[in-house]
Design a protein around this motif. Structure first.
Motif, PDB file in Angstrom:
ATOM      1  N   LEU A 165       0.833  -1.207   0.000  1.00 52.22           N
ATOM      2  CA  LEU A 165       0.000   0.000   0.000  1.00 52.22           C
ATOM      3  C   LEU A 165       0.866   1.256   0.000  1.00 52.22           C
ATOM      4  CD1 LEU A 165      -2.867  -1.029   2.416  1.00 52.22           C
ATOM      5  CD2 LEU A 165      -2.860  -0.961  -0.078  1.00 52.22           C
ATOM      6  N   LEU A 166       1.996   1.193   0.703  1.00 47.72           N
ATOM      7  CA  LEU A 166       2.836   2.392   0.790  1.00 47.72           C
ATOM      8  C   LEU A 166       3.525   2.691  -0.535  1.00 47.72           C
ATOM      9  CD1 LEU A 166       4.421   2.044   4.329  1.00 47.72           C
ATOM     10  CD2 LEU A 166       2.925   3.853   3.533  1.00 47.72           C
ATOM     11  N   ILE A 167       3.656   1.683  -1.407  1.00 42.36           N
ATOM     12  CA  ILE A 167       4.334   1.936  -2.683  1.00 42.36           C
ATOM     13  C   ILE A 167       3.365   2.514  -3.714  1.00 42.36           C
ATOM     14  CG2 ILE A 167       5.876   0.955  -4.403  1.00 42.36           C
ATOM     15  CD1 ILE A 167       6.579  -1.232  -2.601  1.00 42.36           C
ATOM     16  N   VAL A 168       2.070   2.511  -3.414  1.00 40.42           N
ATOM     17  CA  VAL A 168       1.071   2.951  -4.393  1.00 40.42           C
ATOM     18  C   VAL A 168       1.396   4.293  -5.081  1.00 40.42           C
ATOM     19  CG1 VAL A 168      -1.303   3.797  -4.582  1.00 40.42           C
ATOM     20  CG2 VAL A 168      -0.865   1.555  -3.629  1.00 40.42           C
ATOM     21  N   PRO A 169       1.820   5.330  -4.342  1.00 43.40           N
ATOM     22  CA  PRO A 169       2.090   6.604  -5.044  1.00 43.40           C
ATOM     23  C   PRO A 169       3.098   6.473  -6.165  1.00 43.40           C
ATOM     24  CG  PRO A 169       2.083   6.950  -2.696  1.00 43.40           C
ATOM     25  CD  PRO A 169       1.988   5.464  -2.899  1.00 43.40           C
ATOM     26  N   TRP A 170       3.975   5.483  -6.053  1.00 42.61           N
ATOM     27  CA  TRP A 170       4.979   5.274  -7.087  1.00 42.61           C
ATOM     28  C   TRP A 170       4.326   4.831  -8.394  1.00 42.61           C
ATOM     29  CZ3 TRP A 170       9.714   1.522  -6.275  1.00 42.61           C
ATOM     30  CH2 TRP A 170      10.678   1.818  -7.235  1.00 42.61           C
ATOM     31  N   ALA A 171       3.226   4.081  -8.276  1.00 46.01           N
ATOM     32  CA  ALA A 171       2.568   3.560  -9.472  1.00 46.01           C
ATOM     33  C   ALA A 171       1.741   4.634 -10.166  1.00 46.01           C
ATOM     34  CB  ALA A 171       1.678   2.378  -9.110  1.00 46.01           C
ATOM     35  N   VAL A 172       1.531   5.752  -9.508  1.00 46.25           N
ATOM     36  CA  VAL A 172       0.735   6.819 -10.115  1.00 46.25           C
ATOM     37  C   VAL A 172       1.663   7.709 -10.932  1.00 46.25           C
ATOM     38  CG1 VAL A 172      -0.776   8.764  -9.649  1.00 46.25           C
ATOM     39  CG2 VAL A 172      -0.835   6.767  -8.161  1.00 46.25           C
ATOM     40  N   PRO A 173       1.374   7.902 -12.223  1.00 50.39           N
ATOM     41  CA  PRO A 173       2.239   8.762 -13.037  1.00 50.39           C
ATOM     42  C   PRO A 173       2.330  10.169 -12.441  1.00 50.39           C
ATOM     43  CG  PRO A 173       0.682   7.583 -14.415  1.00 50.39           C
ATOM     44  CD  PRO A 173       0.282   7.317 -13.005  1.00 50.39           C
ATOM     45  N   ALA A 174       3.494  10.789 -12.603  1.00 48.99           N
ATOM     46  CA  ALA A 174       3.742  12.084 -11.958  1.00 48.99           C
ATOM     47  C   ALA A 174       2.700  13.126 -12.333  1.00 48.99           C
ATOM     48  CB  ALA A 174       5.142  12.572 -12.309  1.00 48.99           C
ATOM     49  N   PHE A 175       2.295  13.160 -13.611  1.00 47.41           N
ATOM     50  CA  PHE A 175       1.359  14.234 -13.979  1.00 47.41           C
ATOM     51  C   PHE A 175      -0.015  14.001 -13.371  1.00 47.41           C
ATOM     52  CE2 PHE A 175      -1.292  12.192 -17.213  1.00 47.41           C
ATOM     53  CZ  PHE A 175      -0.514  11.130 -17.606  1.00 47.41           C
ATOM     54  N   VAL A 176      -0.388  12.717 -13.173  1.00 51.59           N
ATOM     55  CA  VAL A 176      -1.666  12.440 -12.531  1.00 51.59           C
ATOM     56  C   VAL A 176      -1.613  12.887 -11.064  1.00 51.59           C
ATOM     57  CG1 VAL A 176      -3.303  10.663 -11.882  1.00 51.59           C
ATOM     58  CG2 VAL A 176      -2.188  10.548 -14.091  1.00 51.59           C
ATOM     59  N   SER A 177      -0.513  12.576 -10.376  1.00 53.52           N
ATOM     60  CA  SER A 177      -0.390  13.044  -8.989  1.00 53.52           C
ATOM     61  C   SER A 177      -0.436  14.555  -8.937  1.00 53.52           C
ATOM     62  CB  SER A 177       0.924  12.600  -8.354  1.00 53.52           C
ATOM     63  OG  SER A 177       1.374  11.440  -8.897  1.00 53.52           O
ATOM     64  N   ALA A 178       0.223  15.183  -9.908  1.00 52.25           N
ATOM     65  CA  ALA A 178       0.219  16.642  -9.913  1.00 52.25           C
ATOM     66  C   ALA A 178      -1.207  17.176  -9.984  1.00 52.25           C
ATOM     67  CB  ALA A 178       1.044  17.161 -11.095  1.00 52.25           C
ATOM     68  N   PRO A 217       7.349  17.864 -14.373  1.00 46.91           N
ATOM     69  CA  PRO A 217       5.876  17.924 -14.396  1.00 46.91           C
ATOM     70  C   PRO A 217       5.248  18.511 -13.144  1.00 46.91           C
ATOM     71  CG  PRO A 217       6.627  15.645 -14.264  1.00 46.91           C
ATOM     72  CD  PRO A 217       7.842  16.482 -14.461  1.00 46.91           C
ATOM     73  N   ILE A 218       5.848  18.328 -11.975  1.00 47.58           N
ATOM     74  CA  ILE A 218       5.185  18.771 -10.750  1.00 47.58           C
ATOM     75  C   ILE A 218       5.039  20.289 -10.735  1.00 47.58           C
ATOM     76  CG2 ILE A 218       5.262  18.761  -8.240  1.00 47.58           C
ATOM     77  CD1 ILE A 218       4.777  16.051  -9.458  1.00 47.58           C
ATOM     78  N   ILE A 219       6.164  20.977 -10.938  1.00 41.49           N
ATOM     79  CA  ILE A 219       6.082  22.440 -10.940  1.00 41.49           C
ATOM     80  C   ILE A 219       5.219  22.918 -12.103  1.00 41.49           C
ATOM     81  CG2 ILE A 219       7.418  24.548 -11.289  1.00 41.49           C
ATOM     82  CD1 ILE A 219       8.017  23.583  -8.608  1.00 41.49           C
ATOM     83  N   TYR A 220       5.407  22.308 -13.255  1.00 39.03           N
ATOM     84  CA  TYR A 220       4.709  22.755 -14.459  1.00 39.03           C
ATOM     85  C   TYR A 220       3.197  22.656 -14.280  1.00 39.03           C
ATOM     86  CZ  TYR A 220       3.883  23.254 -19.490  1.00 39.03           C
ATOM     87  OH  TYR A 220       3.481  23.675 -20.731  1.00 39.03           O
ATOM     88  N   PHE A 221       2.723  21.564 -13.654  1.00 37.44           N
ATOM     89  CA  PHE A 221       1.283  21.374 -13.528  1.00 37.44           C
ATOM     90  C   PHE A 221       0.715  21.896 -12.211  1.00 37.44           C
ATOM     91  CE2 PHE A 221       1.733  17.720 -16.639  1.00 37.44           C
ATOM     92  CZ  PHE A 221       1.261  18.475 -17.692  1.00 37.44           C
ATOM     93  N   VAL A 222       1.427  21.707 -11.099  1.00 33.68           N
ATOM     94  CA  VAL A 222       0.838  22.081  -9.805  1.00 33.68           C
ATOM     95  C   VAL A 222       0.778  23.600  -9.661  1.00 33.68           C
ATOM     96  CG1 VAL A 222       1.051  21.969  -7.309  1.00 33.68           C
ATOM     97  CG2 VAL A 222       1.470  19.940  -8.659  1.00 33.68           C
TER      98      VAL A 222
END
Lengths: 335, 283
Positions: free
Chosen positions: A149-162, A271-276
């Motif tokens: 469960l703790l690894i889940v954020p890794w499976a989420v593409p960066a732009f989706v998390s953003a 992607p994080i800065i660009y989208f968030v």
């Protein structure tokens, strides 16, 4: 000519050398054949563009002056081309002086942002990753479930998390402001201030990056021999002492690698800065990489200025990596 | 006061509670953005934009219907799948062969190659993207999937080679020798003996390349011009322009994007720790 005579006599240097080359080739051709495709692709797509990028930073190349010829259609449909009078030309260090003196762009603001961003992210990645890895390294029920469960954020593409976090931080209806209001606090206009916007971006990136650190450090922890802990326990050490004197030194090879890689990755995290934040408010949260990207692909495309940013970023990272290596060496690390 | 020193794996109920409490909090933080987006994707548009906190609010699949049938999302999705699979297959083939050669053979130029791989990690996308863009434009590849596959391979291959080399190092070279004695050449040894043993390492690398391609945006936005050719990373942002963002479409799209990633992830994760450790600690 047989190989043995040529190599054995050694009187005539020409054939002997060819013989040696031949033997090296016979012995290693399959190794080279296995590496060759990769080298070729990297050469064509990393080294050649790199050299080109460095050269571009000494020109005034933009979208408008990149053509060698200006062509215009005549009435009959034929094309007549003349050499482009405003073609790009070499400008020496002009781009660099402009950039560093702040004549164009906001280099020092971007650098400050990049340093704050990288430091905060890598520090939090490492500390949280280390803490969770130490917890997960024990034996208890449900451990593998927690790990998955703790690894889940890794499976989420960066732009989706953003986007997910941008949604959570939304000033009007985002969950975070709703919770703040429920707690009787004032909602925060996250993207109207430089540091609150940066905070939102850092939170997103920390959420995204902790699993990698955790997994890497967990691997390092499992490679520390259990006997070391047993011996330390026999000596009556406290858990903190065991952590300080067994775990930390045992983790050093992994730590030094992941911190170096983490720093480089975060420094270049696009992607994080660009989208968030999208640079909100008014470009105050832009970092060097996004600044370079905007110079190259937004508005009037200024390829040479973007390349200059790129060279400066690369130089900063090379200096950092060299210094990092030096510090490790002075501490007696074999790396 | 004498107290029996406690072993590492015995805990008082209190510290056990603290351990689980910490992990539960951490897990909640890890999951809740994903869960919240999932919940939001099931709400109608006006409920998404409400300041009240509701887990469910008139649950509907309307957002999914609109994303799938009224936008270019299916095109973007298909493009991303194609790009990610091609990147994965090409990237793995290249990095597995190169990683094997670097692990097993001592050949002239080996050190240089290793350095090259490490250094390429440092190149920011910022310095490469403009020259690569120009090259692609000269080759007529702008606005094609091929341009993205090529660019992503150049990002993924060095790291994967490095990781796979570390993994091959953990497979005993005696196996290769035995295969050689049985008359297998280096390529056959690699194919029939080493590759099957390296499956966990290959799984991790495949996972990594897939996610690299699936989640990349900078090249995708720069190289792809027409709406039909966009990949998910570049397409999704069209749902949320600065003015009048459509969070209903975005959340549904985000869930649909996370699904395949988590599927790949689920299959790779059991090998994840082993594979990363082998590659990571080697440095």
């Amino acid at each position: 000519m047989s190989l043995s005579t040529a190599a054995g006599s050694g009187v005539t240097p020409g054939p002997a050398r060819r013989g040696r080359l031949r033997r090296t080739f016979d012995k290693h051709w399959y190794a080279w054949a296995m590496v060759a495709p990769t080298i070729f692709v990297l050469g064509a797509l990393v080294l050649y563009p790199l050299v080109r990028g460095i050269l571009q930073s000494f020109t005034n190349l933009t979208e408008t002056n990149q053509r060698a010829e200006v062509c215009s259609k005549t009435l009959g449909g034929a094309e007549s081309c003349t050499p482009n009078p405003d073609r790009w030309h070499w400008v020496g260090l002009h781009n660099y002086t402009d950039l560093l003196t702040g004549e164009r762009g906001h280099f020092w603001l971007l650098l400050e942002n990049t340093i704050v961003w990288t430091l905060a992210c890598v520090l939090l990645h490492y500390l949280i990753g280390l803490g969770l890895a130490v917890l997960l390294n024990r034996n208890f029920r449900g451990r593998s479930l927690y790990r998955v469960l703790l690894i889940v954020p890794w499976a989420v593409p960066a732009f989706v998390s953003a986007f997910a976090w941008k949604f959570l931080f939304n000033p009007k209806f985002g969950l975070i402001n709703s919770v703040l209001v429920h707690l009787g606090l004032d909602p925060v206009e996250w993207f109207n201030h430089r540091w609150t916007a940066m905070f939102a971006a850092v939170v997103t990136n920390v959420w995204l990056g902790v699993p990698f650190m955790m997994v890497a450090i967990l691997g390092g922890l499992q490679s520390i021999p259990a006997e070391l802990y047993e011996a330390a326990e026999m000596d009556g050490t406290s858990p903190w002492q065991r952590f300080r004197h067994v775990t930390v030194p045992g983790l050093r090879p992994v730590s030094s690698t992941v911190i170096l890689l983490g720093t480089i990755w975060t420094f270049n995290m696009f992607p994080i800065i660009y989208f968030v934040t999208g640079g909100q408010p008014a470009g105050e949260t832009e970092i060097l990489v996004t600044g370079s990207y905007r110079a190259a692909f937004e508005g009037l495309r200024n390829y040479s200025l973007a390349a200059t940013y790129g060279v400066v970023i690369l130089a900063l990272l090379v200096v950092y990596a060299a210094a990092y290596r030096r510090v490790l060496k002075s501490k007696g690390e074999v790396w | 006061m004498t107290r029996k020193p406690r072993g590492r794996d015995e805990r008082s109920p209190l510290s056990s509670l603290a351990l689980h409490a910490t992990l539960v909090v951490a897990t909640t933080i890890a999951l809740f953005p994903v869960v919240w987006v999932l919940l939001a994707s099931l709400k109608p548009q006006d409920a998404i934009q409400s300041t009240e906190i509701h887990l469910f609010d008139h649950p509907t699949l309307e957002n999914y219907r609109r994303v799938l049938f009224e936008t270019s999302f299916p095109h973007w999705f298909l493009n991303s799948v194609v790009v990610a699979i091609f990147t994965m297959v090409i990237g793995i083939s290249m990095s597995a062969t190169a990683g094997y050669a670097l692990s097993r053979f001592n050949f002239p130029g080996k050190r240089g190659v290793m350095w090259l791989f490490l250094i390429t990690q440092m190149f920011p996308v910022a310095i490469l993207i403009v020259p690569i863009y120009t090259i692609m434009a000269n080759l007529g590849l702008i606005d094609t999937k091929a341009s993205l596959v090529i660019a992503y391979c150049s990002v993924a291959v060095p790291f994967c080679t490095w990781m796979l080399r570390g993994y091959f190092d953990t497979i005993p070279p005696e196996l290769d020798d035995a295969a050689a004695l049985d008359g297998l050449g280096p390529f056959k040894t690699f194919w029939y003996v080493v590759l099957p043993l390296a499956r966990p390492g290959l799984a991790v690398t495949a996972f990594y390349t897939f996610l690299t391609a699936w989640g990349e945006v900078a090249y995708a936005i720069a190289f792809i011009l027409s709406d039909k050719n966009l990949t998910l990373g570049a397409g999704l942002q069209q749902f949320v322009p600065r003015f009048n963002p459509q969070w209903d479409l975005l959340t549904a799209g985000a869930v649909l994007i996370m699904l395949p990633a988590s599927l790949v992830f689920y299959f790779a994760q059991k090998h994840l720790v082993a594979g990363l450790t082998a590659g990571g600690t080697k440095g």
